[in-house]
Design a protein around this motif. Structure first.
Motif, mmCIF file in Angstrom:
data_model
loop_
_atom_site.group_PDB
_atom_site.id
_atom_site.type_symbol
_atom_site.label_atom_id
_atom_site.label_comp_id
_atom_site.label_asym_id
_atom_site.label_seq_id
_atom_site.Cartn_x
_atom_site.Cartn_y
_atom_site.Cartn_z
ATOM 1 N N LYS A 54 0.718 -1.261 0.013
ATOM 2 C CA LYS A 54 0.073 -0.062 -0.055
ATOM 3 C C LYS A 54 0.888 1.388 -0.056
ATOM 4 C CE LYS A 54 -3.868 -2.178 2.236
ATOM 5 N NZ LYS A 54 -4.834 -2.149 3.669
ATOM 6 N N ARG A 55 2.105 1.157 -0.319
ATOM 7 C CA ARG A 55 2.923 2.383 -0.438
ATOM 8 C C ARG A 55 2.474 3.437 -1.255
ATOM 9 N NH1 ARG A 55 8.763 1.519 -1.501
ATOM 10 N NH2 ARG A 55 8.277 -0.384 -2.670
ATOM 11 N N LYS A 56 2.044 3.056 -2.269
ATOM 12 C CA LYS A 56 1.503 4.031 -3.359
ATOM 13 C C LYS A 56 -0.004 4.039 -3.339
ATOM 14 C CE LYS A 56 5.112 3.158 -6.725
ATOM 15 N NZ LYS A 56 5.229 2.720 -7.980
ATOM 16 N N ASP A 57 -0.491 3.735 -2.127
ATOM 17 C CA ASP A 57 -1.725 4.062 -1.864
ATOM 18 C C ASP A 57 -2.159 5.387 -0.922
ATOM 19 O OD1 ASP A 57 -4.767 4.017 -0.721
ATOM 20 O OD2 ASP A 57 -4.806 2.029 -0.424
ATOM 21 N N PRO A 58 -2.909 6.423 -1.813
ATOM 22 C CA PRO A 58 -2.731 7.712 -0.992
ATOM 23 C C PRO A 58 -3.545 7.687 0.452
ATOM 24 C CG PRO A 58 -3.545 7.766 -3.378
ATOM 25 C CD PRO A 58 -3.405 6.489 -2.871
ATOM 26 N N GLU A 59 -4.524 6.906 0.343
ATOM 27 C CA GLU A 59 -5.338 6.840 1.849
ATOM 28 C C GLU A 59 -4.344 6.190 3.060
ATOM 29 O OE1 GLU A 59 -7.867 8.322 2.594
ATOM 30 O OE2 GLU A 59 -7.899 9.494 0.391
ATOM 31 N N ALA A 60 -4.014 4.944 2.719
ATOM 32 C CA ALA A 60 -2.869 4.265 3.551
ATOM 33 C C ALA A 60 -1.688 5.067 3.639
ATOM 34 C CB ALA A 60 -2.256 3.177 2.871
ATOM 35 N N ARG A 61 -1.220 5.780 2.739
ATOM 36 C CA ARG A 61 -0.250 6.777 3.190
ATOM 37 C C ARG A 61 -0.522 8.167 4.071
ATOM 38 N NH1 ARG A 61 2.275 10.269 -1.455
ATOM 39 N NH2 ARG A 61 4.364 11.350 -0.428
ATOM 40 N N LYS A 62 -1.595 8.536 3.760
ATOM 41 C CA LYS A 62 -2.098 9.593 4.570
ATOM 42 C C LYS A 62 -2.563 9.373 5.864
ATOM 43 C CE LYS A 62 -6.304 12.936 4.295
ATOM 44 N NZ LYS A 62 -7.456 13.561 3.559
ATOM 45 N N ALA A 63 -2.857 8.143 6.273
ATOM 46 C CA ALA A 63 -3.220 7.728 7.522
ATOM 47 C C ALA A 63 -1.940 7.677 8.458
ATOM 48 C CB ALA A 63 -3.796 6.315 7.421
ATOM 49 N N CYS A 64 -0.986 7.025 7.669
ATOM 50 C CA CYS A 64 0.568 7.128 8.320
ATOM 51 C C CYS A 64 0.836 8.662 8.562
ATOM 52 C CB CYS A 64 1.262 6.053 7.687
ATOM 53 S SG CYS A 64 0.997 4.782 7.520
ATOM 54 N N LEU A 65 0.924 9.464 7.407
ATOM 55 C CA LEU A 65 1.528 10.797 7.994
ATOM 56 C C LEU A 65 0.768 11.313 8.867
ATOM 57 C CD1 LEU A 65 1.589 11.674 4.070
ATOM 58 C CD2 LEU A 65 3.561 11.704 5.622
#
Length: 317
Positions: A37-48
């Motif tokens: 999910k490294r390129k999944d915007p929502e997964a990345r947004k959640a981590c950020l």
């Protein structure tokens, strides 16, 4: 208490170095994103948005995109890219520049880590500007030679795998010969120069380490200092700084015969500042690890300050 940290760009050169430095820290909990999910915007947004500190180890466009995804006002960002180094609202992540810089970083929400070449250049030039030793119009010239790891994973593969026997890689190689290197804007802005320096970088056939060279002419200085006196000025300026070591004048203790290598600070967050020369000509040399004080080490140093921790935690001088 453990602080939550997310490295966006964990698998790049700087990201891997950061990951290695933080892995041994008991006060840090790294937020991991599912590799799929490294390129999944929502997964990345959640981590950020779940982190106390976010490290951006990304290309410029991706770093700007990441900042736009952060909605949590408590998230603090340390950007290792070029994207924000001269941007309004971002603090330049070089604590040693002047005494107030450290406090600015401690209180910052957004910090931009200097480029590796700029770190060596700024360490030599900023004190000269702060002390009125050179004027803003001084025609500065600088050169550097850096290990190939500074260019990222693609060049590391060239030197260590796909082209490792290529004779063309056995020699230092000049680049950015259009004289528009990406570190020039910060070199000019941070040091309040009227024009950017004439800067020529080289990549060498070694993995890491860096030398940045600044030649000076005594007759062009605003204050009449010879090489030895200038070394003493630097020593006073950086007095008690844990990560900047001003070496004795004309010091050759770390030479190999009559040669000064670029790798003497490797594995540390240290910058060694040398002054050579005589009555008329002066050469200031910064030696640092381009992946240490020139990248991930500097980022960890800024993180320590921003979290109110010992500035030297997890770092070697």
């Amino acid at each position: 208490m453990k602080y939550k940290v997310f490295i966006d760009g964990q698998h790049g050169t700087t990201g891997l170095e950061l990951d290695s430095r933080l892995a041994a820290r008991e006060d840090i909990e790294q937020i991991e994103i599912d590799p799929e999910k490294r390129k999944d915007p929502e997964a990345r947004k959640a981590c950020l948005n779940a982190a106390d500190i976010v490290f951006l180890c990304l290309p410029d466009a991706a770093a700007k995109e990441a900042v736009a995804l952060i909605e949590n006002p408590d998230v603090r960002v340390i950007d290792a890219s070029t994207a924000h180094r001269v941007s309004s609202g971002w603090i330049y992540g070089f604590p040693e520049l002047e005494k107030i810089q450290r406090e600015k970083i401690r209180n910052a929400r957004r910090v931009a880590v200097p480029g590796c070449h700029a770190t060596g250049f700024n360490a030599a030039v900023y004190p000269l500007r702060a002390g009125g030793i050179i004027a803003g119009e001084y025609p500065l010239v600088a050169q550097s030679v850096s290990g190939y790891s500074g260019a990222g994973k693609a060049m590391i593969v060239q030197y260590e795998d796909t082209r490792k026997t290529d004779p063309a890689l056995k020699s230092p190689r000049l680049y950015a010969l259009g004289l528009h290197h990406k570190h020039l804007p910060e070199m000019q802005a941070v040091n309040r120069l009227e024009k950017p320096p004439l800067f020529t970088p080289m990549v060498g056939p070694f993995r890491q380490g860096m030398l940045v060279l600044l030649p000076l002419r005594r007759e062009l200085l605003k204050k009449d200092l010879d090489a030895a006196a200038l070394r003493d000025y630097y020593a006073a300026y950086y007095h008690e700084e844990p990560f900047i070591h001003v070496m004795p004048f004309d010091d050759q203790s770390s030479f190999d015969g009559c040669y000064l290598g670029a790798d003497g600070a490797n594995g540390t967050n240290r910058l060694d500042l040398f002054v050579f020369g005589h009555d008329e000509e002066i050469l200031v040399v910064s030696r640092l690890d381009n992946l240490g004080k020139g990248a991930s080490g500097a980022a960890v140093q800024c993180m320590n300050l921003m979290l109110g921790l010992d500035e030297t935690a997890g770092l070697r001088a």
